[in-house]
Design a protein around this motif. Sequence first.
Motif, PDB file in Angstrom:
ATOM      1  N   HIS A 153      72.816  20.845  48.535  1.00 16.97           N
ATOM      2  CA  HIS A 153      74.183  20.989  48.026  1.00 16.97           C
ATOM      3  C   HIS A 153      74.230  21.934  46.829  1.00 16.97           C
ATOM      4  CE1 HIS A 153      78.158  19.911  46.497  1.00 16.97           C
ATOM      5  NE2 HIS A 153      77.601  19.606  45.340  1.00 16.97           N
ATOM      6  N   TYR A 154      73.380  21.705  45.850  1.00 18.55           N
ATOM      7  CA  TYR A 154      73.418  22.536  44.642  1.00 18.55           C
ATOM      8  C   TYR A 154      72.869  23.929  44.897  1.00 18.55           C
ATOM      9  CZ  TYR A 154      74.811  18.487  41.909  1.00 18.55           C
ATOM     10  OH  TYR A 154      75.510  17.427  41.403  1.00 18.55           O
ATOM     11  N   ALA A 155      71.865  24.039  45.762  1.00 21.70           N
ATOM     12  CA  ALA A 155      71.334  25.368  46.084  1.00 21.70           C
ATOM     13  C   ALA A 155      72.403  26.220  46.760  1.00 21.70           C
ATOM     14  CB  ALA A 155      70.101  25.225  46.985  1.00 21.70           C
ATOM     15  N   ARG A 160      71.588  30.049  47.276  1.00 17.64           N
ATOM     16  CA  ARG A 160      70.149  30.025  47.561  1.00 17.64           C
ATOM     17  C   ARG A 160      69.830  28.959  48.613  1.00 17.64           C
ATOM     18  NH1 ARG A 160      67.347  33.337  43.836  1.00 17.64           N
ATOM     19  NH2 ARG A 160      68.985  34.774  43.147  1.00 17.64           N
ATOM     20  N   GLN A 161      68.628  29.062  49.168  1.00 18.48           N
ATOM     21  CA  GLN A 161      68.150  28.077  50.122  1.00 18.48           C
ATOM     22  C   GLN A 161      66.927  27.356  49.553  1.00 18.48           C
ATOM     23  OE1 GLN A 161      67.476  30.089  53.872  1.00 18.48           O
ATOM     24  NE2 GLN A 161      69.583  29.720  54.526  1.00 18.48           N
ATOM     25  N   VAL A 162      66.818  26.090  49.894  1.00 22.17           N
ATOM     26  CA  VAL A 162      65.695  25.279  49.431  1.00 22.17           C
ATOM     27  C   VAL A 162      64.606  25.269  50.496  1.00 22.17           C
ATOM     28  CG1 VAL A 162      64.983  22.960  48.732  1.00 22.17           C
ATOM     29  CG2 VAL A 162      67.230  23.823  48.087  1.00 22.17           C
ATOM     30  N   GLY A 163      63.358  25.289  50.053  1.00 21.81           N
ATOM     31  CA  GLY A 163      62.237  25.136  50.974  1.00 21.81           C
ATOM     32  C   GLY A 163      62.026  23.658  51.268  1.00 21.81           C
ATOM     33  N   ARG A 164      60.801  23.199  51.109  1.00 20.87           N
ATOM     34  CA  ARG A 164      60.516  21.779  51.306  1.00 20.87           C
ATOM     35  C   ARG A 164      60.966  20.972  50.100  1.00 20.87           C
ATOM     36  NH1 ARG A 164      55.056  19.729  52.362  1.00 20.87           N
ATOM     37  NH2 ARG A 164      54.508  20.983  50.546  1.00 20.87           N
ATOM     38  N   VAL A 165      61.397  19.741  50.361  1.00 23.04           N
ATOM     39  CA  VAL A 165      61.719  18.800  49.291  1.00 23.04           C
ATOM     40  C   VAL A 165      60.801  17.599  49.456  1.00 23.04           C
ATOM     41  CG1 VAL A 165      63.469  17.327  48.249  1.00 23.04           C
ATOM     42  CG2 VAL A 165      64.122  19.559  49.182  1.00 23.04           C
ATOM     43  N   LYS A 180      57.959  29.474  45.719  1.00 19.55           N
ATOM     44  CA  LYS A 180      58.372  29.598  47.119  1.00 19.55           C
ATOM     45  C   LYS A 180      59.700  28.906  47.400  1.00 19.55           C
ATOM     46  CE  LYS A 180      53.619  29.811  48.877  1.00 19.55           C
ATOM     47  NZ  LYS A 180      52.625  29.167  49.792  1.00 19.55           N
ATOM     48  N   GLY A 181      60.253  28.269  46.392  1.00 19.68           N
ATOM     49  CA  GLY A 181      61.524  27.579  46.582  1.00 19.68           C
ATOM     50  C   GLY A 181      61.392  26.146  47.038  1.00 19.68           C
ATOM     51  N   ASP A 182      60.189  25.584  46.947  1.00 16.98           N
ATOM     52  CA  ASP A 182      59.983  24.180  47.267  1.00 16.98           C
ATOM     53  C   ASP A 182      60.290  23.337  46.036  1.00 16.98           C
ATOM     54  OD1 ASP A 182      59.083  24.898  49.796  1.00 16.98           O
ATOM     55  OD2 ASP A 182      56.988  24.996  49.168  1.00 16.98           O
ATOM     56  N   LEU A 183      60.980  22.226  46.241  1.00 15.51           N
ATOM     57  CA  LEU A 183      61.323  21.331  45.148  1.00 15.51           C
ATOM     58  C   LEU A 183      60.569  20.015  45.298  1.00 15.51           C
ATOM     59  CD1 LEU A 183      65.204  21.796  44.857  1.00 15.51           C
ATOM     60  CD2 LEU A 183      63.366  23.163  43.861  1.00 15.51           C
ATOM     61  N   HIS A 207      66.441  26.580  38.994  1.00 14.67           N
ATOM     62  CA  HIS A 207      65.181  27.323  38.929  1.00 14.67           C
ATOM     63  C   HIS A 207      64.974  28.202  40.158  1.00 14.67           C
ATOM     64  CE1 HIS A 207      63.570  26.034  35.182  1.00 14.67           C
ATOM     65  NE2 HIS A 207      63.480  24.756  35.506  1.00 14.67           N
ATOM     66  N   LEU A 208      65.728  27.975  41.214  1.00 13.91           N
ATOM     67  CA  LEU A 208      65.669  28.878  42.368  1.00 13.91           C
ATOM     68  C   LEU A 208      66.184  30.263  42.002  1.00 13.91           C
ATOM     69  CD1 LEU A 208      67.095  26.415  45.067  1.00 13.91           C
ATOM     70  CD2 LEU A 208      64.699  27.153  44.844  1.00 13.91           C
ATOM     71  N   VAL A 209      66.984  30.312  40.933  1.00  9.09           N
ATOM     72  CA  VAL A 209      67.537  31.583  40.455  1.00  9.09           C
ATOM     73  C   VAL A 209      66.787  32.060  39.212  1.00  9.09           C
ATOM     74  CG1 VAL A 209      69.619  32.759  39.634  1.00  9.09           C
ATOM     75  CG2 VAL A 209      69.798  30.929  41.350  1.00  9.09           C
ATOM     76  N   GLU A 210      66.564  31.163  38.265  1.00 14.16           N
ATOM     77  CA  GLU A 210      65.916  31.492  36.995  1.00 14.16           C
ATOM     78  C   GLU A 210      64.703  30.578  36.796  1.00 14.16           C
ATOM     79  OE1 GLU A 210      66.610  33.815  34.710  1.00 14.16           O
ATOM     80  OE2 GLU A 210      68.350  34.630  35.765  1.00 14.16           O
TER      81      GLU A 210
END
Length: 246
Positions: A153-155, A160-165, A180-183, A207-210
Amino acid sequence: MSAAGAMQLSVGRDRTVSVTIRRSARAQRLILRLDQTGTVTLVLPLGVRDAEAQSFLKAHAGWLESRLEKVPERLAFAADAAIPYRGVEHRIRHRPTGNPAQRRGVVWLEQPQEGLAEGPELHIAGPAEHLPRRLTDWLKAEARRDLATRSRHYAAQLGRQVGRVTVRDTRSRWGSCSSKGDLSFCWRLILAPDFVIDYVVAHEAAHLVEMNHSIRFWRLVDQLGVDRQRAQRWLKANGPRLHRYG
């Protein structure tokens, strides 16, 4: 003393604690750490002898004793105990004969009946010795599902897109974001109120952006509409207590 080991240290008159020993090539000095669960770790630079490590521990026994007194007592997952699921106190109920509505599985929520004083409850079916593990597994699954949904939702709001959560039982941080965009999040966030969960997820999504904590980063967090200051205050005051459950 090996690269990783343990030793016993007497603190006070009647208390002995186990100290985990770690040697690190990056360590420049001896470092004694105590986390929220009461786990004690001594980090040693390479080349430090056992006798020096033992002397260091003895010299800091008083400091360690005073800090250990402030560590919240562990609260086991057991029948009739209470845990703050999503920030709301829920009583744990053991149901050895299972769930009358079998569709709900081995762990299910029961809301209080109208007019009764009792609050919501978490019911766990099966043998009593399985209760802690089943409740822990259920809470982790709830955290994984909830945090993944909020992360997407926030990504999306940031384009942006999220990798693995993933969820872990981390002690030093509530969440992290990889290059890599994993949270990754601490599963114990599921014990916190929604506004706290929202803040932590928004923080990591930003943090996906900054990949820093610049002014621009904090503007992105605030742009996501979370109650940042209130959540930060809550975590500072109540966060360590979440690590005492289970």
